[in-house]
Design a protein around this motif. Structure first.
Motif, PDB file in Angstrom:
ATOM      1  N   GLY A   1      13.308  74.539  28.891  1.00 24.39           N
ATOM      2  CA  GLY A   1      12.116  73.306  28.808  1.00 24.39           C
ATOM      3  C   GLY A   1      12.483  71.895  27.793  1.00 24.39           C
ATOM      4  N   SER A   2      13.493  72.480  26.427  1.00 22.80           N
ATOM      5  CA  SER A   2      14.230  71.643  25.634  1.00 22.80           C
ATOM      6  C   SER A   2      15.323  70.886  26.328  1.00 22.80           C
ATOM      7  CB  SER A   2      14.166  71.806  24.204  1.00 22.80           C
ATOM      8  OG  SER A   2      15.461  72.902  24.598  1.00 22.80           O
ATOM      9  N   ALA A   3      16.469  71.144  27.481  1.00 21.91           N
ATOM     10  CA  ALA A   3      16.878  70.647  27.590  1.00 21.91           C
ATOM     11  C   ALA A   3      17.143  68.981  28.074  1.00 21.91           C
ATOM     12  CB  ALA A   3      17.200  71.097  29.118  1.00 21.91           C
ATOM     13  N   GLN A   4      18.587  68.821  27.857  1.00 22.77           N
ATOM     14  CA  GLN A   4      18.429  67.196  28.296  1.00 22.77           C
ATOM     15  C   GLN A   4      19.411  66.983  29.543  1.00 22.77           C
ATOM     16  OE1 GLN A   4      16.500  64.519  26.651  1.00 22.77           O
ATOM     17  NE2 GLN A   4      15.014  66.035  26.672  1.00 22.77           N
ATOM     18  N   PHE A   5      19.024  66.326  30.339  1.00 27.63           N
ATOM     19  CA  PHE A   5      19.307  66.210  31.296  1.00 27.63           C
ATOM     20  C   PHE A   5      19.542  64.518  31.943  1.00 27.63           C
ATOM     21  CE2 PHE A   5      17.153  69.886  32.541  1.00 27.63           C
ATOM     22  CZ  PHE A   5      18.063  71.259  33.060  1.00 27.63           C
ATOM     23  N   GLY A   6      20.510  64.414  32.895  1.00 31.52           N
ATOM     24  CA  GLY A   6      20.792  62.516  33.228  1.00 31.52           C
ATOM     25  C   GLY A   6      21.944  62.356  33.577  1.00 31.52           C
ATOM     26  N   LEU A   7      22.216  61.061  34.102  1.00 27.75           N
ATOM     27  CA  LEU A   7      23.321  60.760  34.705  1.00 27.75           C
ATOM     28  C   LEU A   7      24.106  59.569  33.841  1.00 27.75           C
ATOM     29  CD1 LEU A   7      22.837  61.509  38.140  1.00 27.75           C
ATOM     30  CD2 LEU A   7      23.728  62.655  37.330  1.00 27.75           C
ATOM     31  N   PRO A   8      24.663  59.785  33.360  1.00 29.31           N
ATOM     32  CA  PRO A   8      24.896  58.232  32.294  1.00 29.31           C
ATOM     33  C   PRO A   8      25.971  57.751  32.225  1.00 29.31           C
ATOM     34  CG  PRO A   8      26.032  60.430  30.888  1.00 29.31           C
ATOM     35  CD  PRO A   8      25.608  60.892  32.587  1.00 29.31           C
ATOM     36  N   GLU A   9      26.354  57.817  33.416  1.00 31.23           N
ATOM     37  CA  GLU A   9      27.870  57.607  33.656  1.00 31.23           C
ATOM     38  C   GLU A   9      27.163  55.912  33.786  1.00 31.23           C
ATOM     39  OE1 GLU A   9      28.510  61.033  35.206  1.00 31.23           O
ATOM     40  OE2 GLU A   9      26.814  59.706  35.007  1.00 31.23           O
ATOM     41  N   THR A  10      26.855  55.279  34.870  1.00 31.86           N
ATOM     42  CA  THR A  10      26.936  53.588  34.906  1.00 31.86           C
ATOM     43  C   THR A  10      26.283  52.894  33.239  1.00 31.86           C
ATOM     44  OG1 THR A  10      24.625  54.214  35.380  1.00 31.86           O
ATOM     45  CG2 THR A  10      26.036  53.934  37.287  1.00 31.86           C
ATOM     46  N   SER A  11      25.835  53.568  32.269  1.00 30.59           N
ATOM     47  CA  SER A  11      25.124  53.738  30.816  1.00 30.59           C
ATOM     48  C   SER A  11      26.740  52.924  29.618  1.00 30.59           C
ATOM     49  CB  SER A  11      24.380  54.498  30.441  1.00 30.59           C
ATOM     50  OG  SER A  11      25.160  55.356  29.812  1.00 30.59           O
ATOM     51  N   LEU A  12      27.805  54.345  30.952  1.00 27.96           N
ATOM     52  CA  LEU A  12      29.061  53.640  30.091  1.00 27.96           C
ATOM     53  C   LEU A  12      29.610  52.660  30.834  1.00 27.96           C
ATOM     54  CD1 LEU A  12      30.334  57.445  29.707  1.00 27.96           C
ATOM     55  CD2 LEU A  12      29.580  55.744  27.549  1.00 27.96           C
ATOM     56  N   GLY A  13      29.543  52.185  32.038  1.00 31.81           N
ATOM     57  CA  GLY A  13      30.080  51.325  33.378  1.00 31.81           C
ATOM     58  C   GLY A  13      30.644  52.011  34.164  1.00 31.81           C
ATOM     59  N   VAL A  14      30.775  53.571  34.180  1.00 27.10           N
ATOM     60  CA  VAL A  14      31.466  53.754  35.119  1.00 27.10           C
ATOM     61  C   VAL A  14      30.542  54.471  36.313  1.00 27.10           C
ATOM     62  CG1 VAL A  14      33.067  54.548  34.196  1.00 27.10           C
ATOM     63  CG2 VAL A  14      31.302  56.401  33.993  1.00 27.10           C
ATOM     64  N   ILE A  15      30.825  54.876  37.139  1.00 32.22           N
ATOM     65  CA  ILE A  15      30.234  55.733  38.310  1.00 32.22           C
ATOM     66  C   ILE A  15      29.827  57.161  38.111  1.00 32.22           C
ATOM     67  CG2 ILE A  15      30.899  53.612  39.895  1.00 32.22           C
ATOM     68  CD1 ILE A  15      32.187  54.954  41.861  1.00 32.22           C
ATOM     69  N   PRO A  16      29.491  58.273  39.302  1.00 31.73           N
ATOM     70  CA  PRO A  16      29.279  59.227  38.745  1.00 31.73           C
ATOM     71  C   PRO A  16      29.295  59.475  40.616  1.00 31.73           C
ATOM     72  CG  PRO A  16      27.141  58.642  39.643  1.00 31.73           C
ATOM     73  CD  PRO A  16      27.439  57.275  39.519  1.00 31.73           C
ATOM     74  N   ALA A  17      30.774  59.396  40.331  1.00 30.58           N
ATOM     75  CA  ALA A  17      31.695  59.366  42.633  1.00 30.58           C
ATOM     76  C   ALA A  17      31.756  60.856  42.754  1.00 30.58           C
ATOM     77  CB  ALA A  17      32.660  58.820  41.492  1.00 30.58           C
ATOM     78  N   GLN A  18      31.922  61.546  42.047  1.00 29.30           N
ATOM     79  CA  GLN A  18      32.275  63.255  42.792  1.00 29.30           C
ATOM     80  C   GLN A  18      30.963  64.245  42.162  1.00 29.30           C
ATOM     81  OE1 GLN A  18      35.056  64.159  44.104  1.00 29.30           O
ATOM     82  NE2 GLN A  18      35.482  62.098  43.325  1.00 29.30           N
TER      83      GLN A  18
END
Length: 265
Positions: A132-149
């Protein structure tokens, strides 16, 4: 049983038809280095025709699953230019393709950081169990990149609307939200409950014939975007081969004799 490759970033343990694979770079929250990607791909290739291994359980060391791509690898590729970045990125996409197509059942146990590439690995699993405490996310755009694959696998897992929200906001969320989104199948609140859920899932999978599971998984994956008529024609052929094969004969005989089939004993 196929010989497994030597690995420096993975811990491997076999147990009664189950291969436990642990991402083992705890100092970086198991960030996905190029070396780790290569070792995982070599492992999956070795498992491709291994019918004695029925389940692969993937988890991370040190309380985290995977914090995404290794920033050091990305920095190292900078001097080589765009081509190096492209090859680095595409290698991870190939890993996701190969993991999704694995004939064995792929179970992921998700704790701590499940970010970027770790999120992508969760999306190609057959059974996902998380804390329940796991932390999920797609942080790529906050780094200036994209989640391409990762993006196509995220869309298939949770749908376009939710994928857009998460990718375009880099929002973090916990295991309960992951369950609501359909990213995971089970959420547990402590280590004992996680272990019990994993054992329960393994027992359930062991009731299923390994060849039938592999063929069923391939059929389910082929159903996405396929024309219905040809898909059902192919499915009928696979059914005929299965029911007349060794597993089908054993399974139906075991049912009539009111006993467990040989793969479930």
């Amino acid at each position: 049983m196929n010989e497994l490759p030597n690995c420096e970033t993975l811990l491997l343990e076999r147990d009664s038809g189950v291969l436990h694979v642990t991402l083992n770079r705890p100092d970086s929250r198991n960030a996905m280095s190029l070396a780790m990607v290569g070792e995982l791909r070599a492992l999956l290739a070795a498992l491709g025709d291994d019918r004695e291994t029925r389940v692969v359980v993937l988890r991370g060391a040190g309380g985290h699953f995977c914090a995404g791509g290794d920033i050091k690898d990305m920095a190292g590729a900078r001097a080589a230019g765009v081509d190096a970045y492209r090859e680095l990125n595409r290698a991870f996409g190939s890993l996701l393709e190969e993991a999704q197509a694995l004939p064995q059942v792929l179970i992921v146990v998700l704790e701590g950081a499940v970010l970027g590439g770790g999120f992508g690995l969760a999306c190609v699993s057959d059974i996902a169990i998380c804390a329940g405490s796991a932390q999920f996310g797609l942080p790529e755009t906050s780094l200036g990149v994209i989640p391409a694959q990762i993006a196509p696998f995220v869309v298939k897992r949770i749908g376009l609307t939710q994928a857009r929200r998460l990718a375009l906001s880099a929002a973090r969320f916990d295991g309960r939200e992951a369950l609501r989104l359909g990213l995971v199948h089970f959420v547990e609140e402590d280590a004992n409950s996680l272990a019990e859920r994993l054992l329960e899932s393994l027992e359930q999978v062991r009731r299923c014939a390994p060849g039938a599971n592999a063929a069923t998984k391939a059929l389910l994956l082929a159903s996405e975007g396929a024309d219905l008529g040809p898909l059902l024609d192919s499915a009928a052929q696979r059914f005929a081969e299965a029911v007349s094969g060794a597993e089908g004969s054993e399974g139906t005989l075991a049912f009539l004799q009111k006993r467990k089939p040989n793969w479930a004993r």
